[in-house]
Write an enzyme that holds these catalytic residues in place. Structure first.
Site, PDB file in Angstrom:
ATOM      1  N   CYS A 125       3.441  -2.706  -0.020  1.00  0.00           N
ATOM      2  CA  CYS A 125       4.184  -3.272   1.103  1.00  0.00           C
ATOM      3  C   CYS A 125       5.019  -4.463   0.625  1.00  0.00           C
ATOM      4  CB  CYS A 125       3.275  -3.654   2.252  1.00  0.00           C
ATOM      5  SG  CYS A 125       4.231  -3.878   3.806  1.00  0.00           S
ATOM      6  N   ASP A 194      -2.503  -8.889   6.975  1.00  0.00           N
ATOM      7  CA  ASP A 194      -2.176  -9.254   8.360  1.00  0.00           C
ATOM      8  C   ASP A 194      -3.365  -9.870   9.067  1.00  0.00           C
ATOM      9  OD1 ASP A 194      -0.056  -7.110   7.711  1.00  0.00           O
ATOM     10  OD2 ASP A 194       0.624  -8.047   9.579  1.00  0.00           O
TER      11      ASP A 194
HETATM   12  C1  RUB Z   1       3.681  -6.244   6.478  1.00  0.00           C
HETATM   13  C2  RUB Z   1       2.433  -6.272   5.676  1.00  0.00           C
HETATM   14  C3  RUB Z   1       2.245  -7.431   4.736  1.00  0.00           C
HETATM   15  C4  RUB Z   1       1.476  -8.539   5.470  1.00  0.00           C
HETATM   16  C5  RUB Z   1       1.450  -9.833   4.674  1.00  0.00           C
HETATM   17  O1  RUB Z   1       3.674  -5.237   7.462  1.00  0.00           O
HETATM   18  O2  RUB Z   1       1.561  -5.456   5.815  1.00  0.00           O
HETATM   19  O3  RUB Z   1       1.504  -7.039   3.618  1.00  0.00           O
HETATM   20  O4  RUB Z   1       2.084  -8.807   6.717  1.00  0.00           O
HETATM   21  O5  RUB Z   1       2.769 -10.285   4.506  1.00  0.00           O
HETATM   22  P1  RUB Z   1       4.958  -5.039   8.404  1.00  0.00           P
HETATM   23  P2  RUB Z   1       3.098 -11.831   4.269  1.00  0.00           P
HETATM   24  O6  RUB Z   1       6.110  -4.736   7.505  1.00  0.00           O
HETATM   25  O7  RUB Z   1       4.591  -3.919   9.296  1.00  0.00           O
HETATM   26  O8  RUB Z   1       5.142  -6.341   9.164  1.00  0.00           O
HETATM   27  O9  RUB Z   1       2.369 -12.238   3.042  1.00  0.00           O
HETATM   28  O10 RUB Z   1       4.586 -11.852   4.097  1.00  0.00           O
HETATM   29  O11 RUB Z   1       2.636 -12.585   5.481  1.00  0.00           O
END
Ligand code: RUB
Length: 312
Positions: A125, A194
């Site tokens: 991701c 998340d």
């Molecule tokens: C984003 C996702 C990220 C986490 C952490 O999912 O799963 O790994 O949110 O991200 P989506 P961060 O694209 O559905 O929002 O470290 O940037 O908070």
């Protein structure tokens, strides 16, 4: 209206990623509060609580969102005059955004120490926290290359490979289903999250748990970069993290016809059990998943009696 637009941007994923969602929500509350023309504290609090509810309803899984909103709203709800509430709103929103950004830097510094020299890293991701760790390790001369997954169906992997390439890091771009094939080549996996539950489970982009399983099988460390506001307080009372299911068009496209009766499912997140998580790196330190309840109780300052009343 700015608030409605922000809510729409979050639910449609124009603004995405748990940290960014949280900071955007804090900023939107501040902006909305500044635009209000209320005569009384009660009216101001009511308007702000409505705004908080709208923002919290946009994406259900990222606990960073209600945690950010709660942090900002505590200032509003704890005030005794309108002026005090307006001041507290501004102060807390600025504080949240500043601390959120600072947390990413601290996490990167700590996680980079875990990364061996000449490291090959896999990520899944697009997580600003995980990418910050990789970039910091790269600045220290430790990263040979990264394997980044595509991340069907929303393809956040393209954002990741752009960010890593911009930082000068060699990247291999693979489809999600190739993760196990390449796992023997990597030294460790780093993802963001998340939500981290009270038992140390990690809720992150769909597919994360498969990658963690592969890492476990291959004896490769699975490291999670998580600001402390990604920990989910209400899981202490047994609440589960809701998994967001998104429109099926994200998976099949609008033009494709499916045989009658076929059901398409599009969960956006999955849960990685704590047994497959080697280390959670936060801005207050790196620890095992079993430390999660202490982060919730001691660091987030959640007093369970605060929400016991919900269950009375
Ligand atoms: C984003 C996702 C990220 C986490 C952490 O999912 O799963 O790994 O949110 O991200 P989506 P961060 O694209 O559905 O929002 O470290 O940037 O908070």
């Amino acid at each position: 209206m700015v608030l409605t637009k922000t809510a729409d941007d979050i639910s449609s994923m124009r603004i995405r990623g748990a940290g960014r969602i949280a900071r955007t929500a804090a900023g939107a509350l501040q902006e909305y509060g500044t635009s209000l023309d209320c005569d009384t504290l009660a009216a101001f609090v009511r308007e702000m609580e409505n705004a908080a509810d709208i923002l919290c309803g946009t994406r259900p899984t990222a606990v960073s969102l209600p945690n950010a909103v709660r942090f900002v709203m505590q200032g509003v709800q704890g005030s005794t005059t309108l002026e005090e509430a307006q001041g507290a709103l501004n102060k807390r929103a600025v504080e949240f955004i500043r601390d959120s950004l600072a947390a990413v830097g601290k996490i990167a510094e700590i996680a980079a120490r875990q990364i061996p020299d000449d490291a090959v890293i896999m990520t899944h991701c697009n997580s600003e926290a995980a990418i910050a760790c990789i970039i910091r390790a790269h600045e220290l001369g430790k990263v040979r290359e990264v394997y980044a997954t595509e991340v069907r169906p929303r393809n956040q992997g393209y954002i990741t490979i752009q960010m890593l390439s911009d930082a000068g890091i060699p990247v291999n771009f693979i489809v999600d289903s190739a993760a196990r094939m390449f796992m023997p080549k990597v030294d460790l996996v780093i993802t963001g999250t998340d939500a981290v539950t009270a038992n140390g489970a990690v809720v992150n982009k769909i597919g994360t748990s498969q990658i963690a399983l592969c890492a476990h099988e291959a004896r490769k460390p699975f490291i999670v970069a998580a600001e402390t506001y990604k920990f989910a307080p209400r899981t202490i009372l047994g609440e589960r993290i809701p998994i967001e299911y998104r429109p099926i068009e994200e998976v099949i496209g609008s033009e494709r016809q499916l045989p009658a009766g076929v059901v398409v499912k599009n969960p956006a997140f999955d849960v990685t059990p704590p047994a497959y998580v080697d280390l959670i790196v936060t801005e207050i330190g790196a620890f095992a998943p079993s430390y999660a309840p202490f982060v919730i109780r001691d660091h987030l300052g959640w007093d369970t009696s605060e929400f016991q009343k919900d269950y009375a």
